[in-house]
Design a protein around this motif. Structure first.
Motif, PDB file in Angstrom:
ATOM      1  N   UNK A  42      10.254   3.252   1.890  1.00  0.00           N
ATOM      2  CA  UNK A  42       9.546   2.009   1.556  1.00  0.00           C
ATOM      3  C   UNK A  42      10.494   0.813   1.451  1.00  0.00           C
ATOM      4  N   UNK A  43      11.773   1.098   1.184  1.00  0.00           N
ATOM      5  CA  UNK A  43      12.740   0.008   0.987  1.00  0.00           C
ATOM      6  C   UNK A  43      13.205  -0.597   2.307  1.00  0.00           C
ATOM      7  N   UNK A  44      12.975   0.106   3.426  1.00  0.00           N
ATOM      8  CA  UNK A  44      13.287  -0.477   4.733  1.00  0.00           C
ATOM      9  C   UNK A  44      12.173  -1.442   5.105  1.00  0.00           C
ATOM     10  N   UNK A  45      12.542  -2.627   5.575  1.00  0.00           N
ATOM     11  CA  UNK A  45      11.531  -3.624   5.926  1.00  0.00           C
ATOM     12  C   UNK A  45      10.587  -3.124   7.009  1.00  0.00           C
ATOM     13  N   UNK A  46      11.156  -2.573   8.087  1.00  0.00           N
ATOM     14  CA  UNK A  46      10.338  -2.154   9.231  1.00  0.00           C
ATOM     15  C   UNK A  46      10.667  -0.716   9.628  1.00  0.00           C
ATOM     16  N   UNK A  47       9.733  -0.104  10.326  1.00  0.00           N
ATOM     17  CA  UNK A  47       9.914   1.282  10.782  1.00  0.00           C
ATOM     18  C   UNK A  47       9.491   1.364  12.250  1.00  0.00           C
ATOM     19  N   UNK A  48      10.463   1.625  13.109  1.00  0.00           N
ATOM     20  CA  UNK A  48      10.157   1.727  14.546  1.00  0.00           C
ATOM     21  C   UNK A  48      10.168   3.190  14.956  1.00  0.00           C
ATOM     22  N   UNK A  49       9.118   3.588  15.673  1.00  0.00           N
ATOM     23  CA  UNK A  49       9.054   4.958  16.183  1.00  0.00           C
ATOM     24  C   UNK A  49       9.277   4.925  17.681  1.00  0.00           C
ATOM     25  N   UNK A  50      10.144   5.798  18.160  1.00  0.00           N
ATOM     26  CA  UNK A  50      10.359   5.837  19.607  1.00  0.00           C
ATOM     27  C   UNK A  50      10.253   7.264  20.099  1.00  0.00           C
ATOM     28  N   UNK A  51       9.775   7.399  21.318  1.00  0.00           N
ATOM     29  CA  UNK A  51       9.611   8.730  21.903  1.00  0.00           C
ATOM     30  C   UNK A  51      10.300   8.786  23.257  1.00  0.00           C
ATOM     31  N   UNK A  52      10.396   9.982  23.796  1.00  0.00           N
ATOM     32  CA  UNK A  52      10.988  10.164  25.124  1.00  0.00           C
ATOM     33  C   UNK A  52      10.061   9.556  26.163  1.00  0.00           C
ATOM     34  N   UNK A  53      10.631   8.806  27.098  1.00  0.00           N
ATOM     35  CA  UNK A  53       9.840   8.193  28.176  1.00  0.00           C
ATOM     36  C   UNK A  53       9.242   9.306  29.038  1.00  0.00           C
ATOM     37  N   UNK A  54       7.922   9.235  29.274  1.00  0.00           N
ATOM     38  CA  UNK A  54       7.237  10.302  30.035  1.00  0.00           C
ATOM     39  C   UNK A  54       7.129   9.980  31.525  1.00  0.00           C
TER      40      UNK A  54
ATOM     41  N   UNK B 293       2.857  -1.531  -4.169  1.00  0.00           N
ATOM     42  CA  UNK B 293       3.752  -2.685  -4.307  1.00  0.00           C
ATOM     43  C   UNK B 293       3.406  -3.817  -3.358  1.00  0.00           C
ATOM     44  N   UNK B 294       4.287  -4.812  -3.317  1.00  0.00           N
ATOM     45  CA  UNK B 294       4.037  -6.007  -2.500  1.00  0.00           C
ATOM     46  C   UNK B 294       5.017  -6.150  -1.339  1.00  0.00           C
ATOM     47  N   UNK B 295       5.886  -5.146  -1.147  1.00  0.00           N
ATOM     48  CA  UNK B 295       6.867  -5.261  -0.067  1.00  0.00           C
ATOM     49  C   UNK B 295       6.186  -5.391   1.292  1.00  0.00           C
ATOM     50  N   UNK B 296       5.098  -4.653   1.481  1.00  0.00           N
ATOM     51  CA  UNK B 296       4.382  -4.691   2.764  1.00  0.00           C
ATOM     52  C   UNK B 296       3.886  -6.084   3.091  1.00  0.00           C
ATOM     53  N   UNK B 297       3.324  -6.763   2.084  1.00  0.00           N
ATOM     54  CA  UNK B 297       2.815  -8.131   2.285  1.00  0.00           C
ATOM     55  C   UNK B 297       3.960  -9.073   2.670  1.00  0.00           C
ATOM     56  N   UNK B 298       5.056  -8.989   1.880  1.00  0.00           N
ATOM     57  CA  UNK B 298       6.192  -9.899   2.068  1.00  0.00           C
ATOM     58  C   UNK B 298       6.812  -9.717   3.453  1.00  0.00           C
ATOM     59  N   UNK B 299       7.056  -8.455   3.830  1.00  0.00           N
ATOM     60  CA  UNK B 299       7.712  -8.175   5.117  1.00  0.00           C
ATOM     61  C   UNK B 299       6.832  -8.603   6.293  1.00  0.00           C
TER      62      UNK B 299
END
Length: 352
Positions: free
Chosen positions: A207-219, A287-293
């Motif tokens: 939760x403390x990381x501002x953003x979360x990027x998910x990446x997968x293998x190119x198909x 919390x409010x981190x989601x709103x702020x980010x």
């Protein structure tokens, strides 16, 4: 020949604009460079999907910043919040300080690092015998106003992750030994990467990381061939491969610099801010981190595209990155791909 040129010839970096696909990860990294207060990014994906390559490629695009010459903490000569105690005292005493410019730096945090290596140490013997605060700075001092990159962050000791996230959130690092305390600014963009098969971070840490990027293998076969060919060309002749991307790299660098300048003028309508908070509330985000980010990231995206007004489309593009890792209540649950966030967004914004 300068040392940096020498290094570039010895260890050329794969160009950021040559990286195929993985748009989500690239966007999250760029937005964090435009507005470091977004709070960093966690990149999770399969092995061999170019996570480390992309993060290291970002170094080329980082703009230059003003720093106090020969200062261990990259102190900002104009902002007291970003300068060390020593520089602040010099300015208060009207002493002259030398100012220079340097590129925003990226510091790698090795998995086996100790807390002393990360936070720095106080030489107690020197402090007691000579009566001076002898401080040996750690990686957090070096990373001030830069990027701190932790590969395989999910394998890092939880205690160290806590230390990193505390510093990233407060912007300060405090080291205390035997009643002696030293603080210094430690404002950095925390970038972590990892493979979900090796375990996720605890939800409280994630939760403390501002953003979360998910990446997968190119198909797609064509894209895979393109990636393989590019890598082969780069390995064969890195310098001539980089030359082909000079123009696109310069263009992207200029866009980032411009975006950093116009960011403070970007407006996010009150109605949109209400809707962002409504989405967070409906998704039961703690919390409010989601709103702020989400507010910060949508403004950074508008600035990146050269606009001073945030549109619903901007919010739609960034909100899955800002909220998906905040929905999980059970550590055994998998992280939402972003579909749940997008559905709620469409409902609240009446967006097609």
């Amino acid at each position: 020949m300068s040392i940096s040129k020498n290094l570039e010839q010895n260890r050329p970096i794969f160009p950021f604009t040559a990286i195929v696909g993985q748009e989500e990860m690239k966007l999250a990294l760029i937005l964090n460079v435009i507005d470091p207060k977004i709070g960093g990014v966690m990149i999770m994906g399969d092995r061999g999907t170019g996570k480390s390559t992309t993060v290291r490629a970002l170094v080329d695009l980082l703009p230059e910043i003003k720093v106090v010459e020969n200062d261990l903490f990259n102190s900002d000569p104009d902002d007291p919040e970003l300068m060390s105690q020593e520089i602040r005292e010099k300015l208060q005493n009207n002493e002259k300080i030398q100012v220079t410019t340097k590129k925003i730096s990226m510091v790698d945090l090795p998995l086996g690092a100790t807390e002393d290596r990360v936070c720095g140490t106080i030489d107690i013997e020197k402090a007691l015998t000579e009566g001076i605060k002898a401080f040996e700075p750690g990686l957090l001092a070096k990373a001030n106003r830069g990027i701190l990159y932790v590969d395989e962050v999910n394998l890092l000791d939880d205690h160290l992750v806590d230390v990193l996230l505390d510093s990233a959130a407060s912007g300060w690092n405090t080291v205390e030994r035997e009643g002696i305390s030293i603080s210094h600014p430690a404002r950095f963009i925390l970038v972590g990467s990892g493979n979900p098969e090796e375990g996720e971070l605890r939800p409280q840490l994630l939760d403390r990381f501002g953003m979360h990027a998910q990446i997968g293998t190119v198909k797609e076969a064509n894209l895979r061939v393109k990636i393989v060919e590019q890598r082969a060309s780069f390995d064969e002749s890195p310098l001539s491969f980089r030359k082909n991307y000079d123009e696109s790299q310069n263009e992207l660098r200029e866009r980032i610099i411009t975006a950093r300048h116009i960011l403070k003028n970007v407006n996010l309508e009150y109605d949109y801010r209400i809707k962002i908070s409504q989405i967070c509330s409906e998704l039961n985000v703690d919390g409010l981190r989601g709103d702020i980010v989400t507010n910060r990231a949508s403004k950074a995206l508008a600035a990146f595209e050269g606009r001073t007004e945030v549109t619903p489309q901007d919010i739609f593009r960034v909100i899955p990155l800002c909220l998906r890792h905040r929905l999980r209540k059970d550590p055994l649950e998998s992280i939402d791909s972003g579909d749940k966030v997008r559905e709620t967004f469409k409902k609240v914004f009446a967006y097609q």
